[in-house]
Design a protein around this motif. Structure first.
Motif, PDB file in Angstrom:
ATOM      1  N   SER A 188      49.956  43.531  31.564  1.00 18.13           N
ATOM      2  CA  SER A 188      49.517  44.440  32.620  1.00 18.13           C
ATOM      3  C   SER A 188      48.130  44.989  32.301  1.00 18.13           C
ATOM      4  N   THR A 216      46.614  43.464  38.314  1.00 19.61           N
ATOM      5  CA  THR A 216      47.839  44.237  38.133  1.00 19.61           C
ATOM      6  C   THR A 216      48.063  45.089  39.372  1.00 19.61           C
ATOM      7  N   VAL A 256      55.901  47.006  37.791  1.00 22.49           N
ATOM      8  CA  VAL A 256      54.558  46.544  37.441  1.00 22.49           C
ATOM      9  C   VAL A 256      54.522  45.031  37.632  1.00 22.49           C
TER      10      VAL A 256
END
Length: 164
Positions: A81, A34, A19
């Protein structure tokens, strides 16, 4: 025989990925999102790619020759995120974490596991996404920490293994 979009998306949910928060602009006028569709292309010259949906509100900020930084998130940064994936305004997103810059001037997350500071060399439009190729101009590794991955539509924390 073709594969429909839903079947493909469900299959890709089983492809685990780090991520990342991808940024551009400056500390005074930042933009970011993100991303899990990020990967290394080659080490000679150091090049990475990032995929961004063409309908994203930040798409117009990412262009050829613009600065771009890929900030790889740590295991405990799921909240960051979520902020960068949410509909909140860009300025609000950058209230999460601590930011500075490296070579290109793009915002760099101080707490990231790794930050790859790039210049966008090429953008290729493929289907619904823009594939951005970034030439890595500098990087910063943080102290060793576990990573955050997205797999099967949920976050998973990878532990740091001492000695690696």
């Amino acid at each position: 025989m073709g594969i429909d979009a839903l079947t493909f998306r469900n299959a890709m949910a089983r492809l685990g990925a780090a991520v990342n928060v991808v940024t551009t602009g400056t500390l005074e006028d930042p933009a970011g999102f993100t991303a899990s569709a990020v990967c290394s292309v080659t080490d000679t010259p150091p090049t990475v790619l990032v995929c961004l949906n063409r309908n994203s509100r930040v798409r117009d900020r990412f262009r050829v020759d613009a600065a771009m930084c890929i900030n790889v998130l740590a295991a405990d940064q799921q909240d960051i995120s979520g902020v960068f994936a949410s509909p909140v305004e860009q300025a609000e997103r950058f209230r999460s974490g601590h930011w500075d810059t490296l070579t290109t001037g793009a915002p760099v997350l101080n707490e990231a596991v790794l930050s790859l500071d790039c210049r966008i060399e090429r953008i290729v439009e493929v289907g619904t996404h823009s594939v951005m190729f970034g030439a890595v101009e500098s990087l910063r590794n943080s102290s060793p920490r576990g990573g955050l991955v997205y797999f099967n539509r949920s976050y998973h924390m990878l532990p740091h293994v001492p000695g690696e």
